[in-house]
Every structure is written in structure tokens, then in C-alpha cells.
Design an enzyme around this catalytic site. Sequence first.
Site, PDB file in Angstrom:
ATOM      1  CG  ASN A  12       7.341  33.903  13.665  1.00 49.89           C
ATOM      2  OD1 ASN A  12       7.734  34.520  14.972  1.00 49.89           O
ATOM      3  ND2 ASN A  12       7.653  33.224  12.883  1.00 49.89           N
ATOM      4  CE  LYS A  58       9.932  34.616  10.660  1.00 51.85           C
ATOM      5  NZ  LYS A  58      10.464  34.266   9.098  1.00 51.85           N
ATOM      6  CG  HIS A  76       9.260  29.114  12.184  1.00 51.25           C
ATOM      7  ND1 HIS A  76      10.270  29.207  11.585  1.00 51.25           N
ATOM      8  CD2 HIS A  76       8.173  29.817  11.620  1.00 51.25           C
ATOM      9  CE1 HIS A  76      10.190  30.139  10.446  1.00 51.25           C
ATOM     10  NE2 HIS A  76       8.802  30.586  10.632  1.00 51.25           N
ATOM     11  CD  GLU A  87      12.845  31.769  10.411  1.00 47.45           C
ATOM     12  OE1 GLU A  87      12.454  32.289  11.547  1.00 47.45           O
ATOM     13  OE2 GLU A  87      12.545  31.997   9.237  1.00 47.45           O
ATOM     14  CD  GLU A  89       5.417  29.884   8.488  1.00 44.82           C
ATOM     15  OE1 GLU A  89       5.018  30.849   8.588  1.00 44.82           O
ATOM     16  OE2 GLU A  89       6.480  29.484   8.832  1.00 44.82           O
ATOM     17  N   GLY A 120      10.782  34.856   3.806  1.00 51.08           N
ATOM     18  CA  GLY A 120      11.619  35.963   3.880  1.00 51.08           C
ATOM     19  C   GLY A 120      12.255  36.047   2.427  1.00 51.08           C
ATOM     20  CB  SER A 161       6.809  35.942   0.593  1.00 54.12           C
ATOM     21  OG  SER A 161       8.104  35.721   0.897  1.00 54.12           O
TER      22      SER A 161
HETATM   23  P1  13P Z   1       7.972  36.121   5.916  1.00 57.72           P
HETATM   24  O1  13P Z   1       6.318  36.593   5.950  1.00 57.72           O
HETATM   25  O2  13P Z   1       8.778  37.179   6.417  1.00 57.72           O
HETATM   26  O3  13P Z   1       8.315  35.579   4.777  1.00 57.72           O
HETATM   27  O4  13P Z   1       7.995  34.855   7.041  1.00 57.72           O
HETATM   28  C1  13P Z   1       7.070  33.912   7.209  1.00 57.72           C
HETATM   29  C2  13P Z   1       7.188  33.195   8.496  1.00 57.72           C
HETATM   30  O5  13P Z   1       8.404  32.505   8.664  1.00 57.72           O
HETATM   31  C3  13P Z   1       6.349  33.368   9.573  1.00 57.72           C
HETATM   32  O6  13P Z   1       6.369  32.475  10.534  1.00 57.72           O
END
Ligand code: 13P
Length: 257
Positions: free
Chosen positions: A15, A17, A101, A103, A173, A179, A219
Site C-alpha cells: 500500500n 498510500k 483502511h 486512515e 491492521e 507506521g 510495521s
Molecule cells: P506500515 O507498514 O507503514 O506500518 O503501514 C501499514 C499499512 O497501513 C498498510 O496498509
Amino acid sequence: MKHLMKTRRTIIAGNWKMFKTVNEAEALVKGLLLELPDVSSIDVVLCPPFTALSRVADLVSNTSIRVGAQDMHWEKEGAFTGEISATMLRDVYCRYVILGHSERRQLFGETNESVNRKAKAALSASLRPIVCVGETLDEREKKDFRAIITRQVKESLAGIPAEQAEEIVVAYEPVWAIGTGRNATPAQAQEVHALIRTSLVALFGDKYAGNMRIQYGGSVKPNNAAELLGQPDIDGALVGGASLEARAFTAIIKAGL
Ligand code: 13P
């Protein structure tokens, strides 16, 4: 690493983003294609921003790598300024779409109900939804996060016919692991994946739920991927930060081969 006990096909998705211009996307994909061994035994999916979908799809068109989007609208078309439909994603050769997601849930008002509408629309357009669920740190510490995750799964996937269930990928997740560099431990992740599978059994029955893939995200890095992917109910990874760098993403993919 081989998972002889597992019959489900591993799925590793990146992803990206809101990162990478079209030229940067091209450089990353070219780097990946140089680094990667034959990955046809698993599913590898790249999810760039909308603007780079077409170019990325073009670059991987002769490989087994597939392309996914990071969101979509549930309507086919219409006066929905700023939105993208499943048909439009298919038009640029998308095969997957990430839905719900955290976010989007936290920053853009996504709900289980909107995720549900989107999942149904995606399936109707032959797009495979990657439906994300997960608890916040506050929910893990103060509330019954298991009930929260069960509800996210049930409401996000309500009313979908069991025969379509195997097209759906669920991504667990935990928000506190995204992150932050603080991944769920393999045991923590496995516990929730097993819980999610129980919810899937309740929704779709043993036969279909047993074939559905559940990815872990939060992560995932080269140094923890193999142990996470070795858990019985972890069928893949949804990778954020580490998918933006060819070497790191390649190492994670290799852990899933
Ligand atoms: P990270 O791997 O940067 O923690 O992000 C995970 C994520 O949100 C994947 O959709």
C-alpha cells in the site's frame, strides 16, 4: 519459507498510500522487477495512488504481479466529484482494491456501512476487495477490542453471498502498529486472525471461510515478515512504508515464497 500446512495462497500487497509521482512509481517498479525472483507461486499486489495505476499496470503487464487501488466509490458513475468507480479501476487493469483502511476510517469518515457498499460494488465489477479492520490503541487498552473487530468484519461483509467470499481478502491492521515501527507480535496477530476467521465462518460457513485470505498489516519489515507469515492464520501481509523501497519489499515477498 514454505508453509506446507497452508493451502491458502499467500498474498503480499504494497500500500503506497499518498507517495510516488508517476516517474517515482516507474523507478520503484523497475527496481522491483530487477530484484524479484519468480513470484508466480504467490499473489503480489502493488497499490499505488490513482495517478500511477495506469503506468504501474503497464510495467507489470507481462508478469504475475497485480495492481490494486486504495479506495473507490460504490456507484458506477455519477455526480460524485473527486470519486473513482470500480469500472474506472478495471479500465486501468486493477484487480484489487483496498477498502476501509484505518486512515480512511479515521481521517475521511469511512464506516463499516460504506465499506460494505464498496465491497459489494467491487465484487460486482470483478475487483477483489482487501477489506481492512483493526483496533486503535485506546480500544486495545480500554475496550473489548475483540468485539470491535468482530463487528467490523460482520458489518463490512454483511449480505455478501458465500460463493463470493473467496474473492475477498481481509487485512488485520492494528492502528497502533501502522507506521509506528511497533508491529503486533506474531502471537498477538495470530490470535486476532483466528478470531477474524471465526467471524468469517459465522458469515460464510466453514468451506468458504477456510479458503479466505487474512493479511496482517502494521510495521511489517524484512526482519519480522517470516515469523508473522509463519502463523497458521496469517496468509499474507499488507505493507506500507517498507513497500516504498524495492529491496525491503523484495525481502518481505521472499519471506512469503
Ligand atoms: P506500515 O507498514 O507503514 O506500518 O503501514 C501499514 C499499512 O497501513 C498498510 O496498509
